[in-house]
Design a protein around this motif. Structure first.
Motif, PDB file in Angstrom:
ATOM      1  N   PHE A  60       0.815  -1.213   0.000  1.00  0.00           N
ATOM      2  CA  PHE A  60       0.000   0.000   0.000  1.00  0.00           C
ATOM      3  C   PHE A  60       0.850   1.266   0.000  1.00  0.00           C
ATOM      4  CE2 PHE A  60      -1.843   3.390   2.646  1.00  0.00           C
ATOM      5  CZ  PHE A  60      -2.875   3.773   1.822  1.00  0.00           C
ATOM      6  N   HIS A  61       1.822   1.356   0.905  1.00  0.00           N
ATOM      7  CA  HIS A  61       2.534   2.616   1.105  1.00  0.00           C
ATOM      8  C   HIS A  61       3.208   3.103  -0.169  1.00  0.00           C
ATOM      9  CE1 HIS A  61       4.581   5.762   3.373  1.00  0.00           C
ATOM     10  NE2 HIS A  61       5.678   5.430   2.712  1.00  0.00           N
ATOM     11  N   GLY A  62       3.989   2.215  -0.804  1.00  0.00           N
ATOM     12  CA  GLY A  62       4.704   2.641  -2.000  1.00  0.00           C
ATOM     13  C   GLY A  62       3.775   3.065  -3.120  1.00  0.00           C
ATOM     14  N   ASP A  63       2.760   2.253  -3.385  1.00  0.00           N
ATOM     15  CA  ASP A  63       1.823   2.588  -4.457  1.00  0.00           C
ATOM     16  C   ASP A  63       1.058   3.869  -4.154  1.00  0.00           C
ATOM     17  OD1 ASP A  63       2.637   0.316  -5.752  1.00  0.00           O
ATOM     18  OD2 ASP A  63       0.896  -0.892  -5.162  1.00  0.00           O
TER      19      ASP A  63
ATOM     20  N   LEU B 220       0.045   9.608  -5.358  1.00  0.00           N
ATOM     21  CA  LEU B 220      -0.223  10.983  -4.913  1.00  0.00           C
ATOM     22  C   LEU B 220       0.835  11.951  -5.438  1.00  0.00           C
ATOM     23  CD1 LEU B 220      -1.340  10.409  -1.200  1.00  0.00           C
ATOM     24  CD2 LEU B 220      -2.792  10.999  -3.139  1.00  0.00           C
ATOM     25  N   VAL B 221       2.101  11.550  -5.396  1.00  0.00           N
ATOM     26  CA  VAL B 221       3.165  12.427  -5.887  1.00  0.00           C
ATOM     27  C   VAL B 221       2.991  12.686  -7.382  1.00  0.00           C
ATOM     28  CG1 VAL B 221       5.644  12.623  -6.292  1.00  0.00           C
ATOM     29  CG2 VAL B 221       4.805  11.801  -4.088  1.00  0.00           C
ATOM     30  N   ASP B 222       2.648  11.665  -8.146  1.00  0.00           N
ATOM     31  CA  ASP B 222       2.413  11.857  -9.581  1.00  0.00           C
ATOM     32  C   ASP B 222       1.281  12.853  -9.812  1.00  0.00           C
ATOM     33  OD1 ASP B 222       4.416  10.112 -10.235  1.00  0.00           O
ATOM     34  OD2 ASP B 222       3.080   8.395 -10.585  1.00  0.00           O
ATOM     35  N   ALA B 223       0.225  12.747  -9.012  1.00  0.00           N
ATOM     36  CA  ALA B 223      -0.896  13.687  -9.152  1.00  0.00           C
ATOM     37  C   ALA B 223      -0.471  15.103  -8.806  1.00  0.00           C
ATOM     38  CB  ALA B 223      -2.053  13.240  -8.254  1.00  0.00           C
ATOM     39  N   LEU B 224       0.358  15.251  -7.782  1.00  0.00           N
ATOM     40  CA  LEU B 224       0.825  16.582  -7.382  1.00  0.00           C
ATOM     41  C   LEU B 224       1.792  17.173  -8.400  1.00  0.00           C
ATOM     42  CD1 LEU B 224       1.373  15.931  -3.569  1.00  0.00           C
ATOM     43  CD2 LEU B 224      -0.401  17.362  -4.581  1.00  0.00           C
ATOM     44  N   ARG B 225       2.495  16.336  -9.132  1.00  0.00           N
ATOM     45  CA  ARG B 225       3.442  16.819 -10.147  1.00  0.00           C
ATOM     46  C   ARG B 225       2.751  17.245 -11.433  1.00  0.00           C
ATOM     47  NH1 ARG B 225       7.646  11.781  -9.482  1.00  0.00           N
ATOM     48  NH2 ARG B 225       8.954  12.631  -7.808  1.00  0.00           N
TER      49      ARG B 225
ATOM     50  N   MET C  32      -8.154   5.839  -2.336  1.00  0.00           N
ATOM     51  CA  MET C  32      -9.117   5.090  -1.535  1.00  0.00           C
ATOM     52  C   MET C  32      -9.274   3.668  -2.050  1.00  0.00           C
ATOM     53  SD  MET C  32      -9.693   7.230   0.754  1.00  0.00           S
ATOM     54  CE  MET C  32     -10.927   6.343   1.695  1.00  0.00           C
ATOM     55  N   GLY C  33      -9.136   3.491  -3.372  1.00  0.00           N
ATOM     56  CA  GLY C  33      -9.177   2.144  -3.916  1.00  0.00           C
ATOM     57  C   GLY C  33      -8.020   1.296  -3.413  1.00  0.00           C
ATOM     58  N   LEU C  34      -6.826   1.901  -3.380  1.00  0.00           N
ATOM     59  CA  LEU C  34      -5.667   1.191  -2.836  1.00  0.00           C
ATOM     60  C   LEU C  34      -5.876   0.861  -1.362  1.00  0.00           C
ATOM     61  CD1 LEU C  34      -2.700   3.180  -4.416  1.00  0.00           C
ATOM     62  CD2 LEU C  34      -3.178   0.754  -4.743  1.00  0.00           C
ATOM     63  N   ARG C  35      -6.448   1.803  -0.649  1.00  0.00           N
ATOM     64  CA  ARG C  35      -6.683   1.590   0.780  1.00  0.00           C
ATOM     65  C   ARG C  35      -7.592   0.382   1.005  1.00  0.00           C
ATOM     66  NH1 ARG C  35     -10.311   4.144   4.853  1.00  0.00           N
ATOM     67  NH2 ARG C  35     -10.016   2.806   6.657  1.00  0.00           N
ATOM     68  N   LEU C  36      -8.699   0.332   0.240  1.00  0.00           N
ATOM     69  CA  LEU C  36      -9.642  -0.770   0.402  1.00  0.00           C
ATOM     70  C   LEU C  36      -9.024  -2.098  -0.022  1.00  0.00           C
ATOM     71  CD1 LEU C  36     -12.892   0.945  -0.908  1.00  0.00           C
ATOM     72  CD2 LEU C  36     -12.279   0.484   1.453  1.00  0.00           C
ATOM     73  N   ALA C  37      -8.293  -2.077  -1.128  1.00  0.00           N
ATOM     74  CA  ALA C  37      -7.715  -3.310  -1.646  1.00  0.00           C
ATOM     75  C   ALA C  37      -6.665  -3.895  -0.708  1.00  0.00           C
ATOM     76  CB  ALA C  37      -7.099  -3.065  -3.021  1.00  0.00           C
ATOM     77  N   ASN C  38      -6.007  -3.026   0.065  1.00  0.00           N
ATOM     78  CA  ASN C  38      -4.924  -3.479   0.930  1.00  0.00           C
ATOM     79  C   ASN C  38      -5.287  -3.490   2.403  1.00  0.00           C
ATOM     80  OD1 ASN C  38      -2.268  -3.706  -0.826  1.00  0.00           O
ATOM     81  ND2 ASN C  38      -3.391  -1.928  -1.586  1.00  0.00           N
ATOM     82  N   ASN C  39      -6.550  -3.141   2.707  1.00  0.00           N
ATOM     83  CA  ASN C  39      -6.982  -3.107   4.105  1.00  0.00           C
ATOM     84  C   ASN C  39      -6.054  -2.227   4.938  1.00  0.00           C
ATOM     85  OD1 ASN C  39      -8.588  -3.758   6.327  1.00  0.00           O
ATOM     86  ND2 ASN C  39      -7.264  -5.458   6.909  1.00  0.00           N
TER      87      ASN C  39
END
Length: 750
Positions: free
Chosen positions: A552-555, A560-565, A580-587
């Motif tokens: 989860f953390h790396g992805d 987020l960094v790509d979106a901010l760039r 949020m999709g990553l959050r749900l998928a990785n609990n």
């Protein structure tokens, strides 16, 4: 009073019938109020008064419920009473607004119904079915409802569905937590889970989850998957508002063992819909307020929401009752006429009832104090609720507690967080009540007899003893053998999981079918993991694959960094959805989300300091990383910080600090300057509050190691400024109070 007859009794009051009234009776909108809950959650307070008559910001709770029904055009009301039925009937009959004989009552009729041998809400509704009093659609609510929503549109949809399909028998009204939740949306404990067809709002399955569940999985019925796309919603406030047809009462009668409206009735009818053929729908509203004071924690949340004006027009200065005289004064407080506040005392974000006196040096904050109370010198009352006619002597300290009417707290006594002190209890001077568990003290037993005073608890001159609550079956919504009793999560004023053996998992994903044994007929069944009562929304289920939490953390950070760039000024919504999709998928846990967000934003801000990315100064980099993308600030506030709680803000500030420390090649002194700029921007943007930043500064973790200390010290100028501003505000408040006191003294002398 009530007429006697059979198992039940009805006390009726009706206005004179208008011509043609009988012909229109079928068109009259009816409502049923359940005013007994068969629970112990508010004991020992409910030994003296029913829950619906307990004061909520100095107004009996049922007043809010009746006003809600009146504002929605209800004409006929039936109130089911159990314990304290005489008290409820007397209160209504003595009311100038609600009495059936009142000329200003908005209702054409109001009737009381007693069922002498009722032991559950189900008994009430089966009795109602036998009486044949319901002629058409009716609204079913509880007597602890506080709501300001309008049901016109929801009623119209309900009737349209009923016309199209006579099996559409019920509409459950729900409130979405939303992006900026009020306090009631943050309540924890037992979390309702609704599985909803996202094409028409039909409710497909209902369950409840709580941290004490032994299995920590909920099985999705295989029939759910036949509906194609659906949503699983655990981000909804169930305010207990149901729009029903008479068929609902028939379903209750057919199931004589149903006791609870949700865990038994709703769950059972949905599970057996292929047999009963009845359809239940949901309507979810985004605006407005609706919640039930169904336990002490919700009582606390709703009280704060009313004080903070989330529930307009229900605010103290709306003077809901005819004899009230509240005015809004400075410091976001409300006082009635006859209140005496001596020089040097403070009232902050509180409501004070008529003829209450507060002596010099006392501070009341975030609290509600009833009428005719006496508060001595140098008293401190914080986040507490004190009913009418109580006495608080000099030097007493009361923190986040409830004190019922007629209570006396001796000089220098300390009432710690979570204490519940019932009617007419007396605490002797210099007594310090226990903290673990918080004291629950009563002056009477369950049968109404005086208790034997416990001098070791209330002091030699005190009055009262420990009241023990033993949750019974009606208090518990758990049917699973071996589960902890979820009622214990809601029997106290303070929500706590301390000492309980629980999982830290949240409502998250469908587990892989390979992990569990499954019959061939259940090949499409899924299991829902249950956890600590967080409210969240899972969009349409399309897969049950789950990644490992470590991914989860790396992805998340990279996304987020790509979106901010990104060069464009597009909204941050797509990045939020991906996150949020990553959050749900990785609990992922809340702390994992907080860390990922802090690392992403600090990484991007640090990049902006380098020549390749613009070579900005720290102040400009902090401003750009937060403001360049529409919605980024809101994302940080709602997801990264997660609320207004000081602890949450402290954790996010600490995560920012650690994120900057971990940036390669960034000197600690420059990292500290950037951190100060970020904190100042977040403070200006109302993401972090002064208390949150100061709490971070005081946290020992912020100075663990030389690098962390160096980074922290660069923020000292900001912290000093915040502390000075706080002192100046306090001085101004005291000056204003002195001027007001002088004006009052002049008026009194005149």
């Amino acid at each position: 009073m009530s007429k006697q007859g059979g198992k039940g009794a009805a006390g009726k009051g009706k206005k004179p019938a208008k011509a043609g009234g009988d012909d229109k009776r079928e068109d009259a909108l009816q409502a049923v109020i359940i005013a007994d809950y068969f629970q112990d959650r508010f004991r020992p307070f409910t030994l003296d008064k029913p829950r619906c008559l307990l004061p909520l910001v100095n107004i009996p709770v049922i007043e809010y419920t009746l006003e809600f029904l009146a504002s929605n055009g209800v004409q006929e009301v039936f109130i089911y009473c159990g314990t304290h039925s005489e008290d409820i009937e007397q209160y209504i009959h003595e009311s100038t607004r609600w009495s059936p004989n009142s000329a200003i009552s908005p209702f054409s009729s109001l009737e009381f119904i007693r069922v002498s041998d009722a032991t559950s809400v189900g008994d009430f509704l089966r009795d109602l079915d036998k009486r044949s009093l319901i002629s058409g659609d009716f609204i079913l609510v509880h007597g602890d409802l506080v709501a300001n929503i309008q049901l016109d549109g929801i009623l119209a949809k309900h009737r349209a569905r009923r016309e199209a399909n006579r099996d559409a028998c019920m509409t459950v009204v729900l409130r979405s937590v939303g992006e900026e939740p009020h306090r009631a949306a943050k309540a924890r404990g037992i979390t309702p889970v609704f599985v909803i067809d996202d094409t028409d709002g039909r409710c497909l399955q209902y369950d409840e989850i709580h941290p004490l569940m032994k299995d920590r999985r909920l099985l999705l019925d295989p029939s759910v998957f036949k509906h194609g796309s659906f949503e699983l919603r655990s981000d909804l406030i169930d305010c207990g508002i149901d729009i029903c047809t008479p068929d609902v009462l028939a379903l209750w009668s057919e199931s004589f063992d149903y006791e609870l409206p949700r865990k038994n009735f709703l769950h059972g009818v949905l599970k057996d819909w292929e047999l009963n053929g009845k359809l239940i729908y949901t309507e979810i509203f985004e605006d407005g307020y609706a919640a039930r004071a169904s336990n002490l924690q919700m009582y606390d949340c709703i009280s704060k929401d009313i004080l903070e004006r989330w529930v307009l027009p229900f605010a103290p200065d709306s003077n809901l009752m005819h004899d009230q005289s509240y005015q809004k004064v400075k410091n976001n407080s409300f006082v009635e006429s006859g209140v005496l506040v001596e020089r040097g005392s403070k009232v902050l974000q509180s409501a004070i009832g008529k003829d209450t006196s507060i002596k010099a040096g006392s501070v009341i904050s975030g609290s509600v104090v009833g009428r005719r109370c006496q508060v001595g010198k140098n008293v401190k009352i914080k986040d507490s609720y004190i009913f009418d006619d109580s006495i608080i002597e000099d030097g007493a300290v009361i923190t986040h507690s409830i004190l019922a009417g007629g209570v006396k707290i001796g000089a220098n006594a300390q009432i710690p967080e979570g204490s519940l002190i019932s009617y007419n209890v007396e605490i002797d001077r210099d007594v310090r009540l226990p903290t673990k568990p918080p004291a629950r003290i009563s002056a009477k037993t369950d049968n109404g007899q005086p208790v034997e005073n416990d001098a070791s608890l209330v002091g030699p001159g005190g009055k009262g003893a420990v009241y023990s609550v033993t949750a019974d079956d009606s208090d518990s919504d758990s049917d699973d053998e071996g589960d902890g009793d979820p009622a214990q999560l809601q029997n106290n004023l303070i929500y706590s999981l301390e000492g309980l053996n629980i999982s830290t998992l949240s409502v998250s994903t469908l587990a892989s079918e390979d992990d569990y044994d499954s019959d061939e007929d259940d090949e499409h069944a899924g299991y829902l993991h249950a956890g600590d009562g967080q409210r969240e929304r899972l969009s349409s289920f399309t897969s049950d694959d789950a990644s490992k939490p470590d991914a989860f953390h790396g992805d998340a950070v990279n996304g987020l960094v790509d979106a901010l760039r990104g060069d464009d000024n597009a909204d941050f919504d797509s990045a939020k959805l991906e996150f949020m999709g990553l959050r749900l998928a990785n609990n992922a846990s809340d702390s994992s989300m907080r860390r990922a967000i802090a690392v992403a934003f600090t990484k991007r801000a640090a990049e902006m300091l380098t020549p390749e990315h613009g070579g900005l100064e720290p102040a400009k980099a902090a401003e750009r990383v937060l403001k360049d993308k529409n919605g980024a600030v809101k994302f940080i506030k709602d997801v990264g910080v997660g609320g207004d709680d000081v602890k949450q803000q402290t954790e996010f500030a600490l995560a920012l600090q650690k994120g900057l420390v971990s940036v390669r090649g960034l000197e600690p002194s420059r990292a500290g300057t950037l951190l100060a700029a970020l904190l100042q921007q977040l403070y200006t943007l109302d993401v972090l509050e002064e208390d949150g930043i100061l709490a971070w500064w005081a946290d020992r973790r912020a100075a663990e190691g030389d690098t962390m200390t160096t980074v922290k010290e660069r923020c000292k100028v900001l912290v000093d400024w915040l502390e000075e501003a706080d002192e100046e505000d306090s001085d101004e408040d005291e000056d204003d109070e002195d001027e007001d006191d002088e004006d009052e003294d002049d008026e009194d002398s005149d």
